[in-house]
Design a protein around this motif. Structure first.
Motif, PDB file in Angstrom:
ATOM      1  N   GLY A   1     -35.333   9.099  69.581  1.00  0.00           N
ATOM      2  CA  GLY A   1     -36.104  10.331  69.656  1.00  0.00           C
ATOM      3  C   GLY A   1     -36.030  10.915  71.055  1.00  0.00           C
ATOM      4  N   SER A   2     -35.777  12.211  71.143  1.00  0.00           N
ATOM      5  CA  SER A   2     -35.636  12.871  72.443  1.00  0.00           C
ATOM      6  C   SER A   2     -36.564  14.073  72.535  1.00  0.00           C
ATOM      7  CB  SER A   2     -34.190  13.336  72.661  1.00  0.00           C
ATOM      8  OG  SER A   2     -33.296  12.239  72.690  1.00  0.00           O
ATOM      9  N   HIS A   3     -36.986  14.380  73.758  1.00  0.00           N
ATOM     10  CA  HIS A   3     -37.856  15.515  74.050  1.00  0.00           C
ATOM     11  C   HIS A   3     -37.273  16.301  75.223  1.00  0.00           C
ATOM     12  CE1 HIS A   3     -40.478  12.565  72.084  1.00  0.00           C
ATOM     13  NE2 HIS A   3     -41.300  13.543  71.783  1.00  0.00           N
ATOM     14  N   ILE A   4     -37.583  17.586  75.253  1.00  0.00           N
ATOM     15  CA  ILE A   4     -37.257  18.410  76.413  1.00  0.00           C
ATOM     16  C   ILE A   4     -38.543  18.998  76.988  1.00  0.00           C
ATOM     17  CG2 ILE A   4     -34.917  18.966  75.657  1.00  0.00           C
ATOM     18  CD1 ILE A   4     -35.967  21.700  74.720  1.00  0.00           C
ATOM     19  N   VAL A   5     -38.510  19.297  78.269  1.00  0.00           N
ATOM     20  CA  VAL A   5     -39.608  19.975  78.954  1.00  0.00           C
ATOM     21  C   VAL A   5     -39.050  21.250  79.562  1.00  0.00           C
ATOM     22  CG1 VAL A   5     -41.300  19.842  80.824  1.00  0.00           C
ATOM     23  CG2 VAL A   5     -40.828  17.822  79.414  1.00  0.00           C
TER      24      VAL A   5
ATOM     25  N   ASP B   1     -29.644  21.235  71.957  1.00  0.00           N
ATOM     26  CA  ASP B   1     -29.414  22.472  71.192  1.00  0.00           C
ATOM     27  C   ASP B   1     -30.369  22.551  70.001  1.00  0.00           C
ATOM     28  OD1 ASP B   1     -27.398  23.223  72.916  1.00  0.00           O
ATOM     29  OD2 ASP B   1     -25.773  22.472  71.638  1.00  0.00           O
ATOM     30  N   TYR B   2     -30.574  21.440  69.328  1.00  0.00           N
ATOM     31  CA  TYR B   2     -31.457  21.422  68.160  1.00  0.00           C
ATOM     32  C   TYR B   2     -32.877  21.808  68.549  1.00  0.00           C
ATOM     33  CZ  TYR B   2     -34.197  19.576  64.247  1.00  0.00           C
ATOM     34  OH  TYR B   2     -35.078  19.443  63.200  1.00  0.00           O
ATOM     35  N   LEU B   3     -33.403  21.221  69.620  1.00  0.00           N
ATOM     36  CA  LEU B   3     -34.782  21.514  70.026  1.00  0.00           C
ATOM     37  C   LEU B   3     -34.920  22.957  70.517  1.00  0.00           C
ATOM     38  CD1 LEU B   3     -35.719  18.143  71.771  1.00  0.00           C
ATOM     39  CD2 LEU B   3     -36.439  18.948  69.519  1.00  0.00           C
ATOM     40  N   CYS B   4     -33.928  23.451  71.215  1.00  0.00           N
ATOM     41  CA  CYS B   4     -33.974  24.862  71.636  1.00  0.00           C
ATOM     42  C   CYS B   4     -33.964  25.781  70.422  1.00  0.00           C
ATOM     43  CB  CYS B   4     -32.783  25.184  72.546  1.00  0.00           C
ATOM     44  SG  CYS B   4     -32.864  24.418  74.182  1.00  0.00           S
ATOM     45  N   ALA B   5     -33.152  25.451  69.423  1.00  0.00           N
ATOM     46  CA  ALA B   5     -33.090  26.272  68.217  1.00  0.00           C
ATOM     47  C   ALA B   5     -34.417  26.247  67.465  1.00  0.00           C
ATOM     48  CB  ALA B   5     -31.962  25.779  67.310  1.00  0.00           C
ATOM     49  N   CYS B   6     -35.101  25.110  67.490  1.00  0.00           N
ATOM     50  CA  CYS B   6     -36.412  25.017  66.845  1.00  0.00           C
ATOM     51  C   CYS B   6     -37.409  25.987  67.476  1.00  0.00           C
ATOM     52  CB  CYS B   6     -36.950  23.585  66.943  1.00  0.00           C
ATOM     53  SG  CYS B   6     -36.029  22.376  65.961  1.00  0.00           S
ATOM     54  N   ILE B   7     -37.399  26.075  68.792  1.00  0.00           N
ATOM     55  CA  ILE B   7     -38.274  27.017  69.496  1.00  0.00           C
ATOM     56  C   ILE B   7     -37.848  28.454  69.180  1.00  0.00           C
ATOM     57  CG2 ILE B   7     -38.902  27.892  71.778  1.00  0.00           C
ATOM     58  CD1 ILE B   7     -40.378  25.343  70.964  1.00  0.00           C
ATOM     59  N   ASN B   8     -36.564  28.698  69.196  1.00  0.00           N
ATOM     60  CA  ASN B   8     -36.071  30.066  69.016  1.00  0.00           C
ATOM     61  C   ASN B   8     -36.292  30.595  67.606  1.00  0.00           C
ATOM     62  OD1 ASN B   8     -35.248  29.986  71.677  1.00  0.00           O
ATOM     63  ND2 ASN B   8     -33.123  29.455  71.186  1.00  0.00           N
ATOM     64  N   ARG B   9     -36.499  29.720  66.643  1.00  0.00           N
ATOM     65  CA  ARG B   9     -36.801  30.165  65.282  1.00  0.00           C
ATOM     66  C   ARG B   9     -38.208  30.737  65.172  1.00  0.00           C
ATOM     67  NH1 ARG B   9     -37.689  27.633  61.305  1.00  0.00           N
ATOM     68  NH2 ARG B   9     -36.874  29.136  59.768  1.00  0.00           N
ATOM     69  N   SER B  10     -39.125  30.331  66.077  1.00  0.00           N
ATOM     70  CA  SER B  10     -40.536  30.681  65.902  1.00  0.00           C
ATOM     71  C   SER B  10     -41.139  31.462  67.062  1.00  0.00           C
ATOM     72  CB  SER B  10     -41.350  29.400  65.675  1.00  0.00           C
ATOM     73  OG  SER B  10     -40.943  28.738  64.493  1.00  0.00           O
ATOM     74  N   PHE B  11     -40.698  31.216  68.290  1.00  0.00           N
ATOM     75  CA  PHE B  11     -41.321  31.844  69.445  1.00  0.00           C
ATOM     76  C   PHE B  11     -40.600  33.128  69.852  1.00  0.00           C
ATOM     77  CE2 PHE B  11     -43.326  27.767  69.768  1.00  0.00           C
ATOM     78  CZ  PHE B  11     -44.500  27.987  70.468  1.00  0.00           C
ATOM     79  N   ARG B  12     -41.362  34.024  70.456  1.00  0.00           N
ATOM     80  CA  ARG B  12     -40.764  35.239  71.003  1.00  0.00           C
ATOM     81  C   ARG B  12     -39.816  34.908  72.152  1.00  0.00           C
ATOM     82  NH1 ARG B  12     -43.602  39.758  69.242  1.00  0.00           N
ATOM     83  NH2 ARG B  12     -45.668  39.337  68.347  1.00  0.00           N
ATOM     84  N   ARG B  13     -40.245  34.037  73.005  1.00  0.00           N
ATOM     85  CA  ARG B  13     -39.422  33.677  74.154  1.00  0.00           C
ATOM     86  C   ARG B  13     -38.321  32.724  73.712  1.00  0.00           C
ATOM     87  NH1 ARG B  13     -41.302  30.351  79.567  1.00  0.00           N
ATOM     88  NH2 ARG B  13     -39.173  29.846  80.253  1.00  0.00           N
ATOM     89  N   ARG B  14     -37.095  33.050  74.051  1.00  0.00           N
ATOM     90  CA  ARG B  14     -35.960  32.215  73.694  1.00  0.00           C
ATOM     91  C   ARG B  14     -35.608  31.286  74.849  1.00  0.00           C
ATOM     92  NH1 ARG B  14     -33.364  33.632  69.193  1.00  0.00           N
ATOM     93  NH2 ARG B  14     -31.424  32.612  69.862  1.00  0.00           N
ATOM     94  N   ILE B  15     -35.135  30.109  74.502  1.00  0.00           N
ATOM     95  CA  ILE B  15     -34.737  29.148  75.524  1.00  0.00           C
ATOM     96  C   ILE B  15     -33.357  28.602  75.181  1.00  0.00           C
ATOM     97  CG2 ILE B  15     -37.099  28.482  76.110  1.00  0.00           C
ATOM     98  CD1 ILE B  15     -36.635  25.904  74.452  1.00  0.00           C
ATOM     99  N   GLY B  16     -32.689  28.094  76.211  1.00  0.00           N
ATOM    100  CA  GLY B  16     -31.401  27.441  76.048  1.00  0.00           C
ATOM    101  C   GLY B  16     -31.348  26.202  76.912  1.00  0.00           C
TER     102      GLY B  16
END
Length: 502
Positions: A235-239, A294-309
């Motif tokens: 399991g991995s996390h990003i900050v 990439d997977y975790l960034c895509a999860c955020i980008n599906r729901s949040f206004r602010r996009r991350i990479g």
């Protein structure tokens, strides 16, 4: 002569320290050995939640969820400094789980908690609520429910501290090279990882709480064929820099039926995770892969206004979870329940191995583990940890805010941010860290992020901290707030302190 113990515990993660604490409090002589630092591997790589596990209801894990919810309430009382409530926003995403299913799941989640002090779930219109402000316009409705945050690696340390206060011996950076049944005892060879020296000890029983190494420890170290299987999941996390304002967390559904959390983290950041990836390599230190990022960034980008990479990631961490292998095809569906396997020799010299588990239920796991060992130790004292505060947690009515107000009033000349951080990290033991200090200069040299020599000396003396990584990334997360120069000063100070103590 070899030193003798009732119980040798192998592994200094949450399960090992929890079992050592429980057993020591029941009157057993306990030695715990951890070949690295406390919580160095899996136990510091969690999503840092004390929760019932809402998604486990989909897999009919009702007993696990009920037990976890009961432990959530209990641990919130016993460690209110490192555990606190969070409200979670669950947006309804068209095309994924239907709204009726989410509502029914949350209704069940609320009612499986027999004693509930946290607010229950409610529906929310995201377009008119502050909770919806960070989210994309397509997400118009959702639900809000309660769970808790935990400082995971500090929870491990507090269990080790309490075990020590009750007579247990805690040895970090000490591996168990081998152990065999000889005569009326387990005879184990210990290896000091720093000095390279060896020592032999004897024990009446062994607990194998080696996490991802549980299978290897059974076979190679203890010479026992395993009767249970472990399944390793990475399991991995990003900050990233803070994605939104507010104290709420988000639980985001994904097209692959997984869920990903976005959680306020260390004031200025958002924690995003976790992945569930089958892991077939040798256990050890692991790192996030580009695919996971990439997977975790895509999860955020599906729901949040602010996009991350990937370029927005300021830190990441990964761990390997040792789950009991229930033959589930999907890694995210593997049970988070635990199995305790006992092997003995004609009713004597048992070894208890821990398979699976989750940080929320560690106390009950430990209680069950010591109960399984009770037949080998006649006269063992009864279970006790359910009402005993962890070190620093003995606050009137478990009221952290009231305790913080008192501490701030006692030290009005100290920076409020520093006092609050110390109160959160150490609870009532913050006064030991501060000593007689009434000003910042009284705490000695600073190393960035509010870390001072007084705190470093406390961590070295009381919490087994030896390296800058121990201090900046496990005893705290001050590494996120520390410059390279501050980290270098800390390393130099630790080197001088170690030389002076030698």
């Amino acid at each position: 002569m070899d030193r003798g113990y009732d119980l040798l515990v192998i592994g200094g993660g949450i399960n090992g320290t929890g079992i050592a604490r429980d057993a020591a409090g029941r009157g057993l002589t306990v030695l715990l050995c951890e070949r690295g630092d406390l919580a160095e591997f899996t136990s510091s790589a969690s999503t840092k939640l004390i929760h019932g596990g809402l998604r486990y209801l989909e897999y009919y894990e009702f007993r696990l969820v009920r037990e976890a919810l009961a432990e959530r309430e209990r641990l919130l009382r016993l460690a209110p400094h490192i555990i606190w409530p969070l409200r979670f926003v669950l947006p309804h995403d068209e095309g994924l789980r239907p709204a009726w299913m989410l509502r029914a799941g949350l209704f069940l989640y609320d009612h499986l908690a027999r004693l509930r002090t946290l607010p229950g779930s409610t529906s929310v219109r995201l377009r008119t609520s502050d909770f919806g402000a960070p989210l994309q316009d397509r997400l118009t409705r959702g639900f809000v429910y309660s769970d808790c945050w935990v400082e995971d690696s500090r929870l491990v340390v507090l269990n080790a501290m309490d075990a020590r206060s009750r007579g247990a011996e805690i040895r970090t950076r000490t591996g168990v090279a081998s152990a065999r049944r000889e005569g009326d005892a387990w005879v184990a060879t210990l290896r000091d990882e720093a000095a390279g020296t060896a020592q032999t000890v004897r024990a009446k029983a062994v607990v194998n709480a080696a996490g991802p190494w549980v299978g290897q420890t059974l076979g190679a170290t203890l010479g026992i064929e395993s009767r249970a299987a472990v399944r390793l999941i990475k399991g991995s996390h990003i900050v990233v820099r803070k994605l939104y304002d507010g104290a709420q967390a988000y639980i985001l559904q994904q097209p692959d039926k997984r869920i990903v959390f976005a959680i306020p983290y260390e004031r200025d950041f958002t924690l995003v995770g976790t992945t569930d990836v089958p892991y077939a390599a040798e256990p050890g230190p692991v790192a996030i892969s580009p695919e996971e990022t990439d997977y975790l960034c895509a999860c955020i980008n599906r729901s949040f206004r602010r996009r991350i990479g990937p370029e927005d990631v300021v830190w990441s961490y990964s761990g390997v979870r040792p789950l009991f292998d229930d033959a589930a095809a999907d890694a995210s569906a593997v049970t988070r329940d635990y199995v305790l396997d006992v092997s003995d020799r004609d009713g004597t010299l048992p070894v208890l191995s821990v398979f699976g588990g989750k940080i929320t239920t560690y106390r009950r796991l430990a209680e069950h583990a010591v109960a399984k060992l009770a037949p080998y130790f006649p006269g063992l004292a009864p279970a006790w940890t359910g009402e005993a505060a962890l070190p620093g947690g003995a606050m009137a009515n478990a009221d952290f805010d009231a305790y913080l107000r008192d501490l701030e009033a006692e030290r009005p000349s100290l920076p409020a941010d520093l006092v609050r951080r110390l109160a959160r990290a150490y609870g009532t033991l913050a006064r030991e860290v501060l000593g007689q200090a009434v000003s910042l200069s009284d705490l000695g040299e600073g190393f960035d992020g509010g870390l001072t020599r007084a705190e470093v000396d406390y961590l070295r003396a009381r919490e087994w901290a030896r390296t800058s990584e121990d201090i900046l990334w496990r005893r705290s997360k001050l590494g996120l707030h520390t410059s390279p120069e501050g980290a270098a000063r800390l390393r130099a100070y630790l080197e001088r302190a170690a030389e002076a103590a030698a």
